[in-house]
Design a protein around this motif. Structure first.
Motif, PDB file in Angstrom:
ATOM      1  N   ASP A 165       0.303   2.457   3.849  1.00  9.60           N
ATOM      2  CA  ASP A 165      -0.491   3.504   3.201  1.00  9.60           C
ATOM      3  C   ASP A 165       0.337   4.787   3.122  1.00  9.60           C
ATOM      4  O   ASP A 165      -0.115   5.872   3.508  1.00  9.60           O
ATOM      5  CB  ASP A 165      -1.834   3.745   3.889  1.00  9.60           C
ATOM      6  CG  ASP A 165      -2.743   4.650   3.040  1.00  9.60           C
ATOM      7  OD1 ASP A 165      -2.376   4.973   1.896  1.00  9.60           O
ATOM      8  OD2 ASP A 165      -3.820   5.033   3.527  1.00  9.60           O
TER       9      ASP A 165
ATOM     10  N   HIS B 179       1.514   4.985  -2.267  1.00  7.60           N
ATOM     11  CA  HIS B 179       1.122   5.936  -3.315  1.00  7.60           C
ATOM     12  C   HIS B 179       2.379   6.664  -3.803  1.00  7.60           C
ATOM     13  O   HIS B 179       2.956   7.460  -3.067  1.00  7.60           O
ATOM     14  CB  HIS B 179       0.143   6.981  -2.766  1.00  7.60           C
ATOM     15  CG  HIS B 179      -1.173   6.396  -2.309  1.00  7.60           C
ATOM     16  ND1 HIS B 179      -2.280   6.370  -3.116  1.00  7.60           N
ATOM     17  CD2 HIS B 179      -1.543   5.819  -1.139  1.00  7.60           C
ATOM     18  CE1 HIS B 179      -3.295   5.805  -2.457  1.00  7.60           C
ATOM     19  NE2 HIS B 179      -2.869   5.467  -1.260  1.00  7.60           N
TER      20      HIS B 179
ATOM     21  N   HIS C 168      -6.552  -0.335   4.947  1.00  5.15           N
ATOM     22  CA  HIS C 168      -6.369   0.552   6.116  1.00  5.15           C
ATOM     23  C   HIS C 168      -7.536   0.555   7.109  1.00  5.15           C
ATOM     24  O   HIS C 168      -8.151   1.592   7.342  1.00  5.15           O
ATOM     25  CB  HIS C 168      -6.036   1.973   5.683  1.00  5.15           C
ATOM     26  CG  HIS C 168      -6.874   2.541   4.575  1.00  5.15           C
ATOM     27  ND1 HIS C 168      -8.236   2.536   4.582  1.00  5.15           N
ATOM     28  CD2 HIS C 168      -6.516   3.150   3.416  1.00  5.15           C
ATOM     29  CE1 HIS C 168      -8.679   3.114   3.491  1.00  5.15           C
ATOM     30  NE2 HIS C 168      -7.661   3.480   2.766  1.00  5.15           N
TER      31      HIS C 168
ATOM     32  N   LYS D 223      -8.038  -1.480  -7.027  1.00  3.45           N
ATOM     33  CA  LYS D 223      -8.498  -0.671  -5.911  1.00  3.45           C
ATOM     34  C   LYS D 223      -9.753   0.093  -6.295  1.00  3.45           C
ATOM     35  O   LYS D 223      -9.848   0.629  -7.407  1.00  3.45           O
ATOM     36  CB  LYS D 223      -7.425   0.338  -5.519  1.00  3.45           C
ATOM     37  CG  LYS D 223      -7.902   1.223  -4.363  1.00  3.45           C
ATOM     38  CD  LYS D 223      -6.852   2.197  -3.901  1.00  3.45           C
ATOM     39  CE  LYS D 223      -7.262   2.754  -2.533  1.00  3.45           C
ATOM     40  NZ  LYS D 223      -6.287   3.708  -2.013  1.00  3.45           N
TER      41      LYS D 223
ATOM     42  N   HIS E 213       0.840  -1.207   0.000  1.00  2.00           N
ATOM     43  CA  HIS E 213       0.000   0.000   0.000  1.00  2.00           C
ATOM     44  C   HIS E 213       0.874   1.255   0.000  1.00  2.00           C
ATOM     45  O   HIS E 213       1.179   1.843   1.046  1.00  2.00           O
ATOM     46  CB  HIS E 213      -0.939  -0.001   1.204  1.00  2.00           C
ATOM     47  CG  HIS E 213      -2.066   0.983   1.062  1.00  2.00           C
ATOM     48  ND1 HIS E 213      -3.310   0.786   1.623  1.00  2.00           N
ATOM     49  CD2 HIS E 213      -2.143   2.174   0.418  1.00  2.00           C
ATOM     50  CE1 HIS E 213      -4.100   1.814   1.327  1.00  2.00           C
ATOM     51  NE2 HIS E 213      -3.408   2.670   0.596  1.00  2.00           N
TER      52      HIS E 213
HETATM   53 ZN   LIG Z   1      -3.990   4.655   0.355  1.00  2.00          ZN
END
Ligand SMILES: [Zn+2]
Length: 446
Positions: A313, A67, A240, A152, A65
């Protein structure tokens, strides 16, 4: 046993293997683990790495996870900076989220754009998630065939206009489509109706922000997801998880055979709402960091096996987007970027709670590798890639943002005392150094 000379031999009095903690020698040939034998066997290596007494050899972590945001929002984060931060944190594989980059990874053409940007800049291995957005059901199968690890979707506003969220009927349609070819749907589970009904009070008070993203938004969305997974027979993953109240419902669904996995993140396991200073927007993320009692129950969920994995995340933005001047939680971009600190953050808290290191590493390495089907990752075992981290579990440090490698080193952990130092990270048997040596991974091929 082979008497061949390995490219590298690692000697460790403590190594976390799939069979538990062992004193081993690890022989590495052509980037793979070719031998794991008892320490003292005397494997021959062109190079030898001997761990210090206070060090433990870990399998490289897998963070599913992350970005990266490149291209399009490269000023938020890029492949070079994110993967350097990963390596510094003992993470040897990341799987990149389909949104916040432009274009988002919602078609094969867009995936190719992202891969072209990543290929020469990755310091660790990189895989990609695809995106399921309104209107792209026909793109899912081609993306799957192109090697994305799953898809996702959001059930509420994603925060960026180009990545729309799915309504319940679209969720069901896409999950049914994925089920036809064995695809995995990973879901940002907050319910838009519940969020709309919650008080939306802007400002610097963390309690107001927390009230704007109630636990019920998560439990309502997770209930809808469970329902969709049950009716379609599809495989779904809750991203999450912050709301511990949802754990009994997750337990019941799993007991009934619904194919559901769950992750949580370092910030939900180490921070709590009562200790978020007002105006401290570095702590803002969605779903939000909740109360101490909730955190305790998330730990229990991990120990009970209801939460499968811990991933960061890592969701950076520019420092300005965190609105440091106003400290307004409603205006600030949500996201905690902790790729470099995840292991130390979780281990510091785990240690305090008496949770063994092997369990933590399982949640952060073998667990995520299994979620995405990376068979050569996440373990110190013959045949796997020699992705390794040298970790000093008793060494301590104070988080200094200037030493973080991600592009905008905003962090809620600044000044925090953490235990556990990653001293060295090896990707396929080589120290992660000044040249980007990561490869791009495809589902089913690694
Ligand atoms: Zn995320």
């Amino acid at each position: 046993m082979s008497t061949a000379t390995h490219d590298l031999v690692v000697r460790a009095a403590r190594a976390l293997t799939p069979d538990g903690e062992r004193a081993v020698e690890v022989g590495v040939t052509d980037g793979r683990i070719a031998a794991v034998v008892p320490l003292g066997t005397g494997l021959a290596g062109a190079e030898v790495l001997e761990l210090a007494e206070d060090e433990v050899l870990l399998p490289g972590l897998v963070d599913s996870h992350v970005h990266v945001n490149e291209p399009g929002r490269t000023e938020w984060e890029g492949f070079a900076t994110a993967t350097r931060a990963a390596a510094a944190g003992g993470v040897t594989t990341i799987v990149d989220m389909p949104l916040n980059s432009l274009p988002p990874t919602t078609s094969v053409a867009n995936l190719e754009v992202k891969k072209q940007r990543a290929v020469d800049q990755a310091f660790v291995d990189v895989g990609f998630w695809g995106g399921a957005v309104p209107g792209n059901t026909a793109d899912l199968r081609p993306l799957h065939d192109a090697g994305v690890f799953g898809f996702k979707c959001f059930l509420a506003d994603s925060g960026v206009p180009e990545f729309g969220h799915l309504e319940t009927d679209e969720l069901r349609t896409d999950l049914a489509e994925l089920t036809a070819f064995g695809g995995l749907l990973i879901v940002h589970a907050e319910d838009p109706g519940t969020l709309e009904d919650a008080p939306q009070e802007p400002g610097r008070a963390y309690k107001d922000f927390l009230a704007s993203r109630p636990a019920k938004a998560e439990s309502t969305a997770i209930a809808a997801l469970i329902d969709a997974a049950r009716t379609t027979g599809g495989r779904a993953h809750v991203l999450h998880l912050s709301d511990a109240d949802s754990l009994p419902m997750i337990a019941a669904a799993r007991a009934e055979g619904v194919r559901l996995t769950v992750e949580t993140c370092p910030h939900y396991l180490s921070l709590d709402a009562d200790h978020v200073p007002d105006g401290a927007t570095a702590y803002k993320c969605c779903p939000p960091i909740r109360e101490q009692d909730n955190q305790d129950r998330l730990w229990q969920g991990l120990r009970d096996g209801l939460i499968d994995i811990v991933v960061t995340d890592h969701s950076p933005a520019t420092a300005e987007l965190k609105q440091p001047a106003s400290g307004d939680f409603a205006e600030a971009w949500g996201g905690v970027a902790s790729l470099q600190l995840g292991l130390a953050v979780v281990w510091t808290e785990a240690r305090r709670r008496g949770v063994p290191l092997a369990q933590v590493v399982g949640w952060m390495s073998a667990g995520p590798a299994a979620l995405v089907g990376l068979e050569r990752k996440g373990g110190i075992a013959v045949g796997k890639d020699a992705d390794l981290a040298v970790f000093a579990p008793d060494a301590t440090f104070v988080v200094d943002p200037t030493r973080l490698h991600h592009k905008n080193p905003v962090t809620p952990y600044a000044g925090r005392d953490l235990t556990g130092v990653v001293r060295r990270t090896l990707l396929r048997g080589r120290d992660v150094g000044d040249e980007p040596a990561g490869t791009l991974l495809r589902r089913g091929e690694a």
